[in-house]
Structure formats: structure tokens, C-alpha cells
Design an enzyme around this catalytic site. Structure first.
Site, PDB file in Angstrom:
ATOM      1  N   GLY A  11      27.098  38.162  37.586  1.00  0.00           N
ATOM      2  CA  GLY A  11      27.640  36.775  37.391  1.00  0.00           C
ATOM      3  C   GLY A  11      27.287  36.142  35.608  1.00  0.00           C
ATOM      4  O   GLY A  11      27.038  35.714  35.158  1.00  0.00           O
ATOM      5  N   ASN A  13      29.213  37.452  33.384  1.00  0.00           N
ATOM      6  CA  ASN A  13      30.701  36.310  33.339  1.00  0.00           C
ATOM      7  C   ASN A  13      30.850  35.058  33.451  1.00  0.00           C
ATOM      8  O   ASN A  13      30.823  34.330  33.020  1.00  0.00           O
ATOM      9  CB  ASN A  13      31.793  37.406  33.554  1.00  0.00           C
ATOM     10  CG  ASN A  13      31.654  38.136  32.524  1.00  0.00           C
ATOM     11  OD1 ASN A  13      32.647  38.045  31.342  1.00  0.00           O
ATOM     12  ND2 ASN A  13      31.366  39.446  33.279  1.00  0.00           N
ATOM     13  N   LYS A  64      40.093  41.424  56.961  1.00  0.00           N
ATOM     14  CA  LYS A  64      40.181  41.174  56.186  1.00  0.00           C
ATOM     15  C   LYS A  64      41.016  39.606  56.016  1.00  0.00           C
ATOM     16  O   LYS A  64      40.743  38.275  55.314  1.00  0.00           O
ATOM     17  CB  LYS A  64      40.281  42.339  55.079  1.00  0.00           C
ATOM     18  CG  LYS A  64      41.290  41.812  53.139  1.00  0.00           C
ATOM     19  CD  LYS A  64      41.485  43.549  53.551  1.00  0.00           C
ATOM     20  CE  LYS A  64      41.858  42.618  51.280  1.00  0.00           C
ATOM     21  NZ  LYS A  64      41.450  43.845  50.373  1.00  0.00           N
ATOM     22  N   MET A  89      33.685  42.668  44.192  1.00  0.00           N
ATOM     23  CA  MET A  89      34.909  43.849  44.405  1.00  0.00           C
ATOM     24  C   MET A  89      35.094  44.400  45.363  1.00  0.00           C
ATOM     25  O   MET A  89      34.432  45.232  46.270  1.00  0.00           O
ATOM     26  CB  MET A  89      32.415  44.570  44.683  1.00  0.00           C
ATOM     27  CG  MET A  89      31.207  44.505  43.417  1.00  0.00           C
ATOM     28  SD  MET A  89      32.501  45.176  42.102  1.00  0.00           S
ATOM     29  CE  MET A  89      31.813  46.917  42.376  1.00  0.00           C
ATOM     30  N   ARG A  90      35.897  42.505  45.938  1.00  0.00           N
ATOM     31  CA  ARG A  90      37.101  43.172  46.993  1.00  0.00           C
ATOM     32  C   ARG A  90      38.183  43.186  46.168  1.00  0.00           C
ATOM     33  O   ARG A  90      38.915  42.352  45.628  1.00  0.00           O
ATOM     34  CB  ARG A  90      36.845  42.333  48.331  1.00  0.00           C
ATOM     35  CG  ARG A  90      35.351  41.402  48.620  1.00  0.00           C
ATOM     36  CD  ARG A  90      35.305  41.222  49.426  1.00  0.00           C
ATOM     37  NE  ARG A  90      33.566  42.189  49.735  1.00  0.00           N
ATOM     38  CZ  ARG A  90      33.419  42.598  50.073  1.00  0.00           C
ATOM     39  NH1 ARG A  90      34.217  43.641  51.534  1.00  0.00           N
ATOM     40  NH2 ARG A  90      32.133  43.199  51.075  1.00  0.00           N
ATOM     41  N   ASN A 106      42.283  38.680  35.891  1.00  0.00           N
ATOM     42  CA  ASN A 106      40.111  39.343  36.011  1.00  0.00           C
ATOM     43  C   ASN A 106      39.752  39.818  35.182  1.00  0.00           C
ATOM     44  O   ASN A 106      40.815  39.594  33.547  1.00  0.00           O
ATOM     45  CB  ASN A 106      40.950  41.013  36.944  1.00  0.00           C
ATOM     46  CG  ASN A 106      39.604  41.769  36.870  1.00  0.00           C
ATOM     47  OD1 ASN A 106      38.602  41.373  37.593  1.00  0.00           O
ATOM     48  ND2 ASN A 106      39.954  43.230  37.056  1.00  0.00           N
ATOM     49  N   HIS A 108      37.806  43.305  33.262  1.00  0.00           N
ATOM     50  CA  HIS A 108      38.037  44.319  32.749  1.00  0.00           C
ATOM     51  C   HIS A 108      37.553  45.137  31.826  1.00  0.00           C
ATOM     52  O   HIS A 108      37.253  45.071  30.770  1.00  0.00           O
ATOM     53  CB  HIS A 108      38.739  45.667  33.225  1.00  0.00           C
ATOM     54  CG  HIS A 108      39.085  46.931  33.798  1.00  0.00           C
ATOM     55  ND1 HIS A 108      38.200  47.389  35.436  1.00  0.00           N
ATOM     56  CD2 HIS A 108      39.048  48.168  32.853  1.00  0.00           C
ATOM     57  CE1 HIS A 108      38.134  48.434  35.064  1.00  0.00           C
ATOM     58  NE2 HIS A 108      39.180  48.837  33.792  1.00  0.00           N
TER      59      HIS A 108
END
Ligand code: GRF
Length: 199
Positions: A11, A13, A64, A89-90, A106, A108
Site C-alpha cells: 500500500g 501507493n 468471482k 492482485m485480482r 491502474n 503499472h
């Protein structure tokens, strides 16, 4: 505008976003942290900052689809208009992405489209590139492939290992992710095909 951060791990970020919001560099309200792991350090960070945390562990749901349905209900309750994935992570389903089209960001740890996937730092070192960096992008159905919002670059040094390079890339991430969230919050991002126009 309310937004949520989704994370799974350390965490850093999330912390950068919390700090930026405190300093009023983000005008939107971080109303919710969504996490899939109750033991993630990110949960502690959110707790310390007084931000509500919702845990959706995969083992707590039969599928899910049902997990995501529960997440969507929670996001609705909190009136969330933007989702920032930060080490979550999903992989979100196509349906979820559609529902929040152009409202999921997101971060990266590479200059996309180089080094997609979960080992971007290691891959950059192994490939031998001289420059790498960080990318904030909109999330689409294809992983690490959505329209790019902001990028920042840094050198890869001769004696770098994963730890030293990750630290350098993190510095970039912690700067450009809050910036991208603020651009979104101020209505300054326009998606035109693959291109994001920053107004
Ligand atoms: C970051 O490096 C980000 O690029 C990737 O996951 C990592 C999360 O790190 N998507 P942290 O949990 O924010 O420290």
C-alpha cells in the site's frame, strides 16, 4: 467526487494518495479502500488515516461473480465515481470493467506497453533496458493495455537489483498517481480511442 482505492499488499501507493489528499493535492474524497486480504499492510494504513476499509476475500464468496456483485453494492453505497487500482492482485471481470468504463485507473511499474504483467521490474532488469518508469492508465478488459494517462521515466543503472529499481520506480508512481487522480477529479481527462487527451 468520491473515489476508492483497491489494493492487496503493502500500500505505498495508497499512502501516497492519502498524503496527497491530506495536502489537498487531490480534491476528490478517498471514501473507501477495498482490499482482498485482511492482513495486508494497506489495511493498516487506511485504518490509521480513518478511511473505511471493505474486505472482500475470495474465500468468502462462492464465485468471482458474487464477490464482484458485493463490491459493486459497496461502491454504490459509498457513491464511488472513480476506482484507483493500486497493487490490487485480482483481475476484474469484463462485466465489472464495463460497468465502470473509463472510471477505473491502474498504476503499472513500467513504461507500457513494455513489460506488462506481474514482474515488470524483474523483466526490465533482465531485458537490459536503460530506461523504465511508471504508467497510469485506464483499465480495459485486456490486462495492462488500456489508454495511457500519465507516464514518468527513470534510468536503470548498471548495478540495479529489483529492490533498488523498485524504489526508484515507486518514487515516480507516488508522484504521478495522485496527479492522475486529480486530473480525473477535475474532469480534465478525455478518452479518444487509445489516446487520453489531458485538457
Ligand atoms: C506498484 O508497484 C504498482 O505499480 C503495481 O503494484 C505495486 C503496488 O505497490 N501495480 P504498493 O502496494 O502500492 O506499495
Amino acid at each position: 467526487m468520491n473515489f476508492a482505492v483497491f489494493c492487496s499488499g503493502h500500500g505505498t501507493n495508497l499512502q501516497a494518495i492519502i498524503d496527497a489528499a491530506k495536502k489537498r493535492r487531490i480534491s476528490a474524497k478517498l471514501a473507501l479502500v477495498v482490499c482482498d486480504n485482511p492482513r495486508a499492510y494497506a489495511v493498516k494504513r487506511a485504518g490509521r488515516a480513518g478511511i473505511p476499509v471493505a474486505i472482500f476475500g475470495p474465500k468468502d464468496f462462492p464465485s468471482k461473480k458474487e464477490l464482484e456483485a458485493a463490491v459493486v453494492r459497496e461502491l454504490g453505497r459509498e457513491n464511488i465515481k472513480l476506482i484507483a487500482l493500486a497493487g490490487y492482485m485480482r483481475i476484474l471481470s469484463g462485466n465489472f470493467v464495463k460497468r465502470y468504463r473509463n472510471r477505473i485507473l491502474n498504476i503499472h511499474p513500467a513504461l507500457l506497453p513494455a513489460f506488462k504483467g506481474g514482474q515488470a521490474i524483474k523483466d526490465a532488469i533482465q531485458y537490459g533496458v536503460k530506461i523504465t518508469g511508471a504508467t497510469v492508465h485506464f483499465v480495459t478488459e485486456d490486462v495492462d493495455a488500456g489508454p495511457v494517462i500519465l507516464q514518468a521515466a527513470c534510468p536503470v543503472k548498471n548495478n540495479d537489483n529489483e529492490k533498488t529499481l523498485l524504489a526508484r520506480v515507486h518514487k515516480l508512481e507516488h508522484k504521478i498517481y495522485p496527479e492522475a487522480i486529480e486530473l480525473f477529479a477535475r474532469g480534465k481527462l478525455k478518452v479518444a480511442g487509445r489516446r487520453v487527451i489531458v485538457k
